[in-house]
Motif scaffolding. Structure first.
Motif, mmCIF file in Angstrom:
data_model
loop_
_atom_site.group_PDB
_atom_site.id
_atom_site.type_symbol
_atom_site.label_atom_id
_atom_site.label_comp_id
_atom_site.label_asym_id
_atom_site.label_seq_id
_atom_site.Cartn_x
_atom_site.Cartn_y
_atom_site.Cartn_z
ATOM 1 N N ALA A 50 -6.925 -11.356 6.495
ATOM 2 C CA ALA A 50 -6.425 -12.482 6.820
ATOM 3 C C ALA A 50 -5.537 -13.306 5.908
ATOM 4 O O ALA A 50 -4.641 -13.931 6.270
ATOM 5 C CB ALA A 50 -7.707 -13.542 7.320
ATOM 6 N N GLY A 51 -5.542 -13.124 4.550
ATOM 7 C CA GLY A 51 -4.951 -13.480 3.574
ATOM 8 C C GLY A 51 -4.094 -12.551 2.996
ATOM 9 O O GLY A 51 -3.382 -12.912 1.680
ATOM 10 N N LEU A 52 -4.068 -11.455 3.277
ATOM 11 C CA LEU A 52 -3.140 -10.596 2.695
ATOM 12 C C LEU A 52 -1.942 -10.777 2.345
ATOM 13 O O LEU A 52 -1.131 -10.582 1.227
ATOM 14 C CB LEU A 52 -3.590 -9.035 3.327
ATOM 15 C CG LEU A 52 -2.912 -7.748 2.479
ATOM 16 C CD1 LEU A 52 -3.702 -7.715 1.106
ATOM 17 C CD2 LEU A 52 -3.356 -6.599 3.212
ATOM 18 N N SER A 63 3.496 -2.193 -2.629
ATOM 19 C CA SER A 63 2.792 -1.524 -1.196
ATOM 20 C C SER A 63 1.623 -0.753 -1.788
ATOM 21 O O SER A 63 0.610 -0.680 -0.844
ATOM 22 C CB SER A 63 3.617 -0.830 -0.504
ATOM 23 O OG SER A 63 4.385 0.275 -0.979
ATOM 24 N N THR A 64 1.686 0.096 -2.910
ATOM 25 C CA THR A 64 0.539 0.682 -3.364
ATOM 26 C C THR A 64 -0.673 -0.030 -3.851
ATOM 27 O O THR A 64 -1.581 0.293 -3.431
ATOM 28 C CB THR A 64 0.937 1.543 -4.483
ATOM 29 O OG1 THR A 64 2.203 2.465 -4.225
ATOM 30 C CG2 THR A 64 0.000 2.529 -5.353
ATOM 31 N N GLN A 65 -0.323 -1.171 -4.342
ATOM 32 C CA GLN A 65 -1.307 -2.169 -4.599
ATOM 33 C C GLN A 65 -2.094 -2.666 -3.482
ATOM 34 O O GLN A 65 -3.312 -2.809 -3.328
ATOM 35 C CB GLN A 65 -1.101 -3.181 -5.561
ATOM 36 C CG GLN A 65 -0.666 -2.650 -6.954
ATOM 37 C CD GLN A 65 -0.028 -3.869 -7.806
ATOM 38 O OE1 GLN A 65 0.771 -4.695 -7.218
ATOM 39 N NE2 GLN A 65 -0.081 -4.010 -9.057
ATOM 40 N N VAL A 66 -1.314 -2.995 -2.596
ATOM 41 C CA VAL A 66 -1.981 -3.423 -1.062
ATOM 42 C C VAL A 66 -2.736 -2.396 -0.484
ATOM 43 O O VAL A 66 -3.865 -2.687 -0.028
ATOM 44 C CB VAL A 66 -0.760 -3.923 -0.351
ATOM 45 C CG1 VAL A 66 -1.330 -4.308 1.040
ATOM 46 C CG2 VAL A 66 -0.182 -5.086 -0.685
ATOM 47 N N SER A 67 -2.300 -1.273 -0.521
ATOM 48 C CA SER A 67 -2.880 -0.003 -0.019
ATOM 49 C C SER A 67 -4.486 0.147 -0.724
ATOM 50 O O SER A 67 -5.368 0.473 -0.212
ATOM 51 C CB SER A 67 -2.222 1.209 -0.059
ATOM 52 O OG SER A 67 -0.916 1.088 0.874
ATOM 53 N N ILE A 68 -4.257 0.098 -1.973
ATOM 54 C CA ILE A 68 -5.798 0.309 -2.974
ATOM 55 C C ILE A 68 -6.523 -0.968 -2.447
ATOM 56 O O ILE A 68 -7.731 -0.778 -2.289
ATOM 57 C CB ILE A 68 -5.300 0.175 -4.321
ATOM 58 C CG1 ILE A 68 -4.329 1.356 -4.863
ATOM 59 C CG2 ILE A 68 -6.457 0.277 -5.348
ATOM 60 C CD1 ILE A 68 -3.864 1.414 -6.129
ATOM 61 N N LEU A 69 -6.181 -2.156 -2.274
ATOM 62 C CA LEU A 69 -7.157 -3.082 -2.039
ATOM 63 C C LEU A 69 -7.596 -2.976 -0.715
ATOM 64 O O LEU A 69 -8.685 -3.394 -0.524
ATOM 65 C CB LEU A 69 -6.284 -4.561 -2.202
ATOM 66 C CG LEU A 69 -6.038 -4.979 -3.582
ATOM 67 C CD1 LEU A 69 -5.085 -6.571 -3.359
ATOM 68 C CD2 LEU A 69 -7.119 -4.980 -4.398
#
Length: 476
Positions: A50-52, A63-69
């Motif tokens: 919801a807050g990504l 984008s890589t950090q988002v995928s990891i999270l």
């Protein structure tokens, strides 16, 4: 005055619970408190999504950090699903659930107060540990708390999942309207810690250890006491039978016994539960990756409209989750899974063939069909069928291992299919993904096992042991 029933074995405990026509009073409160942990698992996942967007902007994430999270929690569940099952087998069902809440509290607070990506990720690691432990144990405990005739109620976890997701989205709208700005994600993930605190206190006060698990350890006195505390069943301790004496003396089931799940009568059950769990998680997390994009297209590009759009999709998930209990009871878990996979297959093929070729209103109906069929069938059944397919001594291990296999599907859906999308395009990705529900459908039609259409595994095991203990006529 009626004579109190005597408890001599696990089978006696299971028979007393199965003899109940409904779950009422304290038992019902306890039942829903266990479900509360599953609510927290879903809520914690939704809190991140919801807050990504605001988090990505505020912390300038790649984008890589988002995928990891995004993938951290399901990736860790690969490890902690079976670990949770091992703990539940060794020390009981309730302690791991409480341990999971402590991890959830720490993870939520750490992420909410984080100043950078690394600390947020560490918070998600702790949330993933909680998710992995809680899900494996909660389903095993629910199966042991629930009378056999009400086994379909376990499927309500799917509705709980979507209710939790919708609740967090609604709360995100509240925070948005309070003008908290880019920090909206901190409030979202922090609220999960508040839910975890409430659940920890409630579960610590109310939950009682599974009478079935206690009996499996030969602790009949405690088992009888908890039958009274939970259900109001007045029983007395009898002389332990051969099965109980054997179980009490047997070594604790651990990881080294995983091979038991793939032998004899357990093999088809494990294959069926694993394929349903793997298939449903892969299709959900792959297509779920694109639902926000569809929501933006239909409802607009503002945060409020996109969030409301996601809530609309989740509303159909709630409806499907509620229907899953009905279909599970009427059709059985196997056939309702087969029907759900068939519906998802049709939806994905239609989405692939008509993508960007039909009006937006029509395009909206296809994801709705996907969510309804998914949540009413395999989405719920992957967890429930595993929890109901094993005897109490290996139940938690079974739910842990099949949950671990399902987590592989989650990771594959989050990582593999975005890459396929970049290579083939969205339409061909949907067509490629349709292979998953097709294989799930075939498996459900080939393997005939359905725990809702068979006697309790614990009772069958007890009857088999009793029969083997009776001397034959020829031997006399």
């Amino acid at each position: 005055m009626a004579q109190r029933p005597s408890v001599r074995s696990i089978a006696d405990v299971v028979a007393l619970i199965d003899g109940l026509g409904k779950i009422t009073g304290r038992a019902q409160i306890i039942w829903f408190l266990v479900f509360g942990g599953l609510f927290l698992d879903a809520y914690s996942n939704a809190a991140l999504s919801a807050g990504l967007g605001p988090m990505t902007t505020q912390m300038e994430l790649t984008s890589t950090q988002v995928s990891i999270l995004t993938a951290t929690a399901p990736a860790l569940a690969i490890i902690f699903n079976p670990l949770g099952g091992w703990l539940a087998t060794r020390i009981g069902r309730v302690p791991p659930l409480l341990i999971a809440k402590v991890f959830a509290i720490a993870g939520g607070l750490l992420a909410a107060l984080a100043g950078g990506f690394t600390v947020v990720w560490l918070g998600r690691v702790l949330v993933g540990v909680a998710y992995g432990i809680d899900f494996a144990v909660a389903m095993a405990l629910l199966a042991e708390y629930t009378p056999a005739k009400l086994g379909g109620r376990l499927n309500l976890w799917q509705a709980v999942w979507y209710v939790a997701t919708t609740s967090n989205l609604a709360l995100a709208l509240v925070f948005f309207n309070l003008d908290v700005g880019a920090d909206i994600w901190r409030w979202s993930v922090g609220s999960a810690a508040v839910v975890a605190v409430a659940l920890l206190l409630s579960q610590a006060l109310m939950l009682k250890e599974s009478p079935t698990w206690l009996a499996s350890k030969g602790r009949l006195d405690e088992s009888v006491a908890n039958l009274d505390r939970i259900y109001g069943i007045k029983a007395v301790v009898g002389t332990p039978d051969a099965m109980t004496r054997t179980a009490a003396d047997a070594p604790v089931i651990g990881f080294r016994h995983t091979g038991l799940l793939f032998k004899g009568e357990y093999l088809p059950r494990t294959v069926l539960a694993s394929v349903i769990s793997l298939g449903q998680s892969m299709q959900y997390f792959a297509v779920g990756w694109y639902l926000p994009l569809i929501s933006l297209t239909i409802f607009g590009e503002s945060f409020e409209k996109a969030t409301v759009g996601s809530m609309v999709f989740n509303a159909f998930g709630i409806a499907g989750g509620l229907l899953s209990a009905y279909f599970g009871r009427r059709l059985g878990l196997r056939l309702s899974s087969a029907a759900g996979f068939a519906g998802v297959f049709v939806a994905l093929v239609a989405m692939g063939l008509t993508f960007e070729k039909v009006p937006t209103a029509v395009a909206f109906l296809l994801p709705v069909l996907f969510i309804l069929c998914h949540s009413a069938g395999p989405g719920a059944n992957g967890k429930s069928i595993a929890a109901l397919s094993y005897t109490s001594d290996v139940r938690a291990l079974g739910t842990g291992v099949t949950g671990m296999i399902g987590s592989f599907g989650s990771v594959a859906g989050l990582y593999l299919f975005p890459q396929v999308k970049d290579s083939l395009g969205l339409a061909d990705t949907f067509l490629t993904l349709s292979v998953v529900p097709l294989l799930g459908l075939i498996t459900c039609l080939v393997i005939k096992w359905d725990p809702t259409k068979a006697a309790s595994p614990d009772e069958v095991a007890g009857q088999d042991l009793d029969a083997s203990a009776v001397p034959s006529v020829a031997a006399r």
